[in-house]
Every structure is written in C-alpha cells, then in structure tokens.
Design a protein around this motif. Sequence first.
Motif, PDB file in Angstrom:
ATOM      1  N   ASP A   1     -61.414 -41.786 -41.428  1.00 22.08           N
ATOM      2  CA  ASP A   1     -60.837 -41.153 -40.238  1.00 22.08           C
ATOM      3  C   ASP A   1     -59.848 -42.093 -39.538  1.00 22.08           C
ATOM      4  O   ASP A   1     -58.776 -41.671 -39.082  1.00 22.08           O
ATOM      5  CB  ASP A   1     -61.931 -40.730 -39.271  1.00 22.08           C
ATOM      6  CG  ASP A   1     -62.703 -39.505 -39.758  1.00 22.08           C
ATOM      7  OD1 ASP A   1     -62.172 -38.798 -40.640  1.00 22.08           O
ATOM      8  OD2 ASP A   1     -63.818 -39.268 -39.265  1.00 22.08           O
TER       9      ASP A   1
ATOM     10  N   VAL B   1     -56.676 -42.144 -41.540  1.00 17.17           N
ATOM     11  CA  VAL B   1     -55.901 -40.919 -41.340  1.00 17.17           C
ATOM     12  C   VAL B   1     -55.225 -40.954 -39.974  1.00 17.17           C
ATOM     13  O   VAL B   1     -54.069 -40.528 -39.826  1.00 17.17           O
ATOM     14  CB  VAL B   1     -56.808 -39.683 -41.487  1.00 17.17           C
ATOM     15  CG1 VAL B   1     -56.044 -38.412 -41.126  1.00 17.17           C
ATOM     16  CG2 VAL B   1     -57.334 -39.570 -42.914  1.00 17.17           C
ATOM     17  N   ASP B   2     -55.926 -41.467 -38.962  1.00 20.04           N
ATOM     18  CA  ASP B   2     -55.317 -41.623 -37.627  1.00 20.04           C
ATOM     19  C   ASP B   2     -54.076 -42.512 -37.702  1.00 20.04           C
ATOM     20  O   ASP B   2     -53.044 -42.226 -37.087  1.00 20.04           O
ATOM     21  CB  ASP B   2     -56.319 -42.243 -36.651  1.00 20.04           C
ATOM     22  CG  ASP B   2     -57.441 -41.289 -36.260  1.00 20.04           C
ATOM     23  OD1 ASP B   2     -57.286 -40.065 -36.479  1.00 20.04           O
ATOM     24  OD2 ASP B   2     -58.477 -41.778 -35.751  1.00 20.04           O
TER      25      ASP B   2
ATOM     26  N   GLU C   1     -51.253 -40.655 -39.280  1.00 20.73           N
ATOM     27  CA  GLU C   1     -50.693 -39.678 -38.346  1.00 20.73           C
ATOM     28  C   GLU C   1     -49.840 -40.373 -37.279  1.00 20.73           C
ATOM     29  O   GLU C   1     -48.763 -39.889 -36.917  1.00 20.73           O
ATOM     30  CB  GLU C   1     -51.810 -38.878 -37.693  1.00 20.73           C
ATOM     31  CG  GLU C   1     -51.326 -37.736 -36.815  1.00 20.73           C
ATOM     32  CD  GLU C   1     -52.473 -36.861 -36.355  1.00 20.73           C
ATOM     33  OE1 GLU C   1     -52.267 -35.639 -36.248  1.00 20.73           O
ATOM     34  OE2 GLU C   1     -53.577 -37.403 -36.103  1.00 20.73           O
ATOM     35  N   SER C   2     -50.320 -41.508 -36.785  1.00 16.66           N
ATOM     36  CA  SER C   2     -49.570 -42.248 -35.772  1.00 16.66           C
ATOM     37  C   SER C   2     -48.253 -42.780 -36.333  1.00 16.66           C
ATOM     38  O   SER C   2     -47.243 -42.848 -35.631  1.00 16.66           O
ATOM     39  CB  SER C   2     -50.402 -43.419 -35.239  1.00 16.66           C
ATOM     40  OG  SER C   2     -51.569 -42.956 -34.601  1.00 16.66           O
TER      41      SER C   2
ATOM     42  N   ALA D   1     -60.316 -35.447 -46.042  1.00 12.99           N
ATOM     43  CA  ALA D   1     -59.786 -35.750 -44.714  1.00 12.99           C
ATOM     44  C   ALA D   1     -58.280 -35.536 -44.655  1.00 12.99           C
ATOM     45  O   ALA D   1     -57.754 -34.999 -43.667  1.00 12.99           O
ATOM     46  CB  ALA D   1     -60.127 -37.190 -44.326  1.00 12.99           C
ATOM     47  N   LEU D   2     -57.571 -35.936 -45.695  1.00 11.40           N
ATOM     48  CA  LEU D   2     -56.118 -35.784 -45.712  1.00 11.40           C
ATOM     49  C   LEU D   2     -55.723 -34.307 -45.694  1.00 11.40           C
ATOM     50  O   LEU D   2     -54.839 -33.884 -44.932  1.00 11.40           O
ATOM     51  CB  LEU D   2     -55.521 -36.474 -46.934  1.00 11.40           C
ATOM     52  CG  LEU D   2     -55.466 -38.002 -46.894  1.00 11.40           C
ATOM     53  CD1 LEU D   2     -55.109 -38.550 -48.268  1.00 11.40           C
ATOM     54  CD2 LEU D   2     -54.462 -38.486 -45.853  1.00 11.40           C
TER      55      LEU D   2
ATOM     56  N   GLY E   1     -57.561 -31.843 -44.693  1.00 15.00           N
ATOM     57  CA  GLY E   1     -58.006 -31.242 -43.444  1.00 15.00           C
ATOM     58  C   GLY E   1     -57.085 -31.546 -42.276  1.00 15.00           C
ATOM     59  O   GLY E   1     -56.800 -30.677 -41.440  1.00 15.00           O
ATOM     60  N   ARG E   2     -56.586 -32.774 -42.218  1.00 14.38           N
ATOM     61  CA  ARG E   2     -55.735 -33.179 -41.103  1.00 14.38           C
ATOM     62  C   ARG E   2     -54.288 -32.712 -41.304  1.00 14.38           C
ATOM     63  O   ARG E   2     -53.605 -32.383 -40.334  1.00 14.38           O
ATOM     64  CB  ARG E   2     -55.748 -34.698 -40.955  1.00 14.38           C
ATOM     65  CG  ARG E   2     -54.950 -35.241 -39.764  1.00 14.38           C
ATOM     66  CD  ARG E   2     -55.666 -35.046 -38.447  1.00 14.38           C
ATOM     67  NE  ARG E   2     -56.894 -35.839 -38.435  1.00 14.38           N
ATOM     68  CZ  ARG E   2     -56.989 -37.097 -37.997  1.00 14.38           C
ATOM     69  NH1 ARG E   2     -55.906 -37.712 -37.530  1.00 14.38           N
ATOM     70  NH2 ARG E   2     -58.148 -37.724 -38.012  1.00 14.38           N
ATOM     71  N   PHE E   3     -53.837 -32.717 -42.558  1.00 15.83           N
ATOM     72  CA  PHE E   3     -52.430 -32.396 -42.835  1.00 15.83           C
ATOM     73  C   PHE E   3     -52.347 -31.227 -43.823  1.00 15.83           C
ATOM     74  O   PHE E   3     -52.124 -31.434 -45.028  1.00 15.83           O
ATOM     75  CB  PHE E   3     -51.703 -33.610 -43.415  1.00 15.83           C
ATOM     76  CG  PHE E   3     -51.855 -34.870 -42.617  1.00 15.83           C
ATOM     77  CD1 PHE E   3     -51.352 -34.955 -41.326  1.00 15.83           C
ATOM     78  CD2 PHE E   3     -52.513 -35.972 -43.154  1.00 15.83           C
ATOM     79  CE1 PHE E   3     -51.493 -36.123 -40.584  1.00 15.83           C
ATOM     80  CE2 PHE E   3     -52.656 -37.139 -42.426  1.00 15.83           C
ATOM     81  CZ  PHE E   3     -52.153 -37.219 -41.127  1.00 15.83           C
TER      82      PHE E   3
ATOM     83  N   TRP F   1     -45.484 -34.300 -43.719  1.00 15.04           N
ATOM     84  CA  TRP F   1     -46.364 -33.186 -43.340  1.00 15.04           C
ATOM     85  C   TRP F   1     -45.781 -32.439 -42.156  1.00 15.04           C
ATOM     86  O   TRP F   1     -44.838 -32.891 -41.522  1.00 15.04           O
ATOM     87  CB  TRP F   1     -47.767 -33.688 -43.012  1.00 15.04           C
ATOM     88  CG  TRP F   1     -47.817 -34.784 -41.977  1.00 15.04           C
ATOM     89  CD1 TRP F   1     -47.940 -34.648 -40.633  1.00 15.04           C
ATOM     90  CD2 TRP F   1     -47.740 -36.195 -42.230  1.00 15.04           C
ATOM     91  NE1 TRP F   1     -47.953 -35.879 -40.006  1.00 15.04           N
ATOM     92  CE2 TRP F   1     -47.825 -36.841 -40.964  1.00 15.04           C
ATOM     93  CE3 TRP F   1     -47.592 -36.961 -43.391  1.00 15.04           C
ATOM     94  CZ2 TRP F   1     -47.767 -38.226 -40.837  1.00 15.04           C
ATOM     95  CZ3 TRP F   1     -47.536 -38.332 -43.250  1.00 15.04           C
ATOM     96  CH2 TRP F   1     -47.628 -38.965 -41.996  1.00 15.04           C
TER      97      TRP F   1
END
Length: 392
Positions: free
Chosen positions: A126, A129-130, A133-134, A357-358, A360-362, A392
């Motif tokens: 997580d 992934v944060d 994303e940042s 996770a990837l 799910g987030r993107f 993404w």
Amino acid sequence: MSSPPEHLPSLAALSSPVLQPAPDWRSLQESRAVVRVRTYAGDDAWLVTRYAEVKDLLMGSRVGRAHPDPANAARFINSAILDEATDQTDYANEIADHHQLRAVLTPYFSRKRMAALEPAVAALVDEAVDTLESHGPPADLMTVFANPLSMAVLCELIGIPAEDRDELGPLLAAASMLGGDAEGLAPLEAVIERLVTLRRQDPRDDMISGACAAGLPDAEIANVIAGVIFGGRGVVNHLAFGVARLCSDDGLRAAVTADPGLMPAAVEEMVRTASAGGVIMPHYAREDLDVDGVRIETGDLVLLDLALANTDRRAFEEPDRIDLTRTSNPHLTFSFGIWHCVGAPLARMELRLAFSALLGRFPDLHLVRPVSELSTPDDQLAGGLSTLPVAW
C-alpha cells in the motif's frame, strides 16, 4: 573441450522477445533435449532445453554450483557473483552445506511465517502504491514501485532497519552488473556484516538473528543474506513482467478484475510465461551423466533453461497461452528439488498483493509504449526489463 565457434549455437546471438514466443530458443528445444552451445563468456556448455530432462537433473545432487577445478571451469557469463559462487563454494561439501543452509532459511518462509508476515507485506505494498500515485503519471514502474517494494519486503523479513534500505539498493544494482569491473556481492556483504554485529548484541525474530543462533560465522551470514537480497531481483522482474502482461492482455485483466480469486492462478501463469527462453541456471556436472543419449562429463557446464522448460509443449498444453483453468501447473520458475527457491512462498504473496493493489488503485493502468518496444538490459545478471513506463 572447445569446438570451433561456428559449429556451436551462440547464446548471445539468440533473440528473446518480451512476453512473446522465442523462435530461436524453441528451435533448439525442438532439435533435442541437450544441445552443445557457446556461452555468453565464450566457453562450451550443454544447454538442457526440455521440461522432463531439466526437472530430472534438478532432483538429487548430480549437478551443483561448485566445480572441482574452479580456475579452469567453463563460465556461463562474465559475472562476479557467479564467479564467486563457483570459486568460493567447497566442492567436496557443497551438497551437505547446501542442505544445512536451507535448514536455516526454510523456517522463515514457512506457511505459518508467511501468514504472520502478510499484513506487513500488504502495508508495504500500500505504501508503494501511495508513492507511485504521489509520483504521478507517467512513471517508471521499475524505479518508483518494483525495486523499492521488493527491497522493503526483504528487509522486513531479514531484519534490516528501514534507514538502511536506501544504502542497499545502489549496492545491489552494482552487484548485478556484468563485466570485469563488477565487485560482486562484497560491498553489500560489508554493510550486512555490520548489522550482524548488532543482531548478536540485540537478537530479534528475524533471519539475521536466526542465522546467528544457528552458529554461522559473521562472514557466512553476510554472504547468505546478500544472496537472499540478490534473489529478490527475481521478484522485481516478475512484478514488471506481470504488470506488462496485465496491461497488454485484456482477457487476463478482465478475468482477475471480475474475480479477484483468480489472482493466485494468474500469478502462476504469469511467472511461468514471463520468458520463453534464456532464463538459465548454470550448474556443473558432479558425475558423468547420460541425458537423452548425450554424454556429459564430470565438471562440464550444464545450463538448465527453466523458461524453455516452462513452455515445453511436452509438459504443458498450449504452453504459450495464459490459462487460468490449468488444473496442474508444475512450472520450474522457482526451480525444483534441492535447488527449489526457499523464497517462493514470499514471492507468490508479494506478487499477488502487488498486482491486486495496482489494479484496484489504478483501473486505467496502462503501458506508455507497447510491449514490442520494451527491452531487457544486456549489462545485468538478473535481467528483467530495463524500464517499464506506465500511466493511469
């Protein structure tokens, strides 16, 4: 032992398209199970191409990593790490030492240990992934996500403080480089040896402390831990190849998105088909062998191509196809027998959590350029992808 270069297929001349069948390697496989080849280092070796023969040689102790005469041993590639493994391993006691080492490491990858570790790995995923994303798109998944995640997970298991992780990354990258100037694992081992000293004074429930309790000397512990960290490069490669596959195979992506329970099966198929040839584990014959009618003499270099074995039509129906319904998937990505990778349970967990996770987030995660334009580095032992730009 040597033959004229033109009489032997050269491994350096064989092409390996990313996530596609490799006709050059497949041609060797179809020709026979054992082929005499010219290695990347320019020496002669036996390439074992088919599943049954590769698996058979991985059972027992007929092949090993040591050589009875290291100075005159044929070399697979110009790698300081492989040279160290050949030169420093005690040939006479190699198999016994190998079993002893596995006895020390295996408990740290047990089912119970993996279940206890999974929440921490999920948290690290997580965080990674944060960070991705940042960073924002586009991003090189190798640099921003895969490499730091793999290092963080390994450090969690091994017992390396978070503040030391940044130092290890560049040392690991340098150790992976090919060529005469590479220093191998020695600089990495020097850092780990300092941590061994600390763990002897303050033991914890981690791999370094366990190795200390088992009575291994500091230098050997440092060498073992450095090897475990280097082995983590395989997870980095599979993270990259897996994301490239998920972003280029609409059917696979739709299936695991609709049914997350298919992700474990998807992981198995993705690691099986990450490469179609050239993922080679170099060994030396510890006795005279007869393989598919080919005489291999003691001390000969034997190259076990795990990727070719994984796409052998004799072992897998439609081997190049991702099939989430395979009822049996005994691939050799993590090797087999006494050479089976003890870290395989951790690799599977990390890949499963990371891919989930990837996606799910993107939901719109995609490659910046097509798979056909992706490349593998030719200056690193661990291979993988040079870069993997995503958006993404």
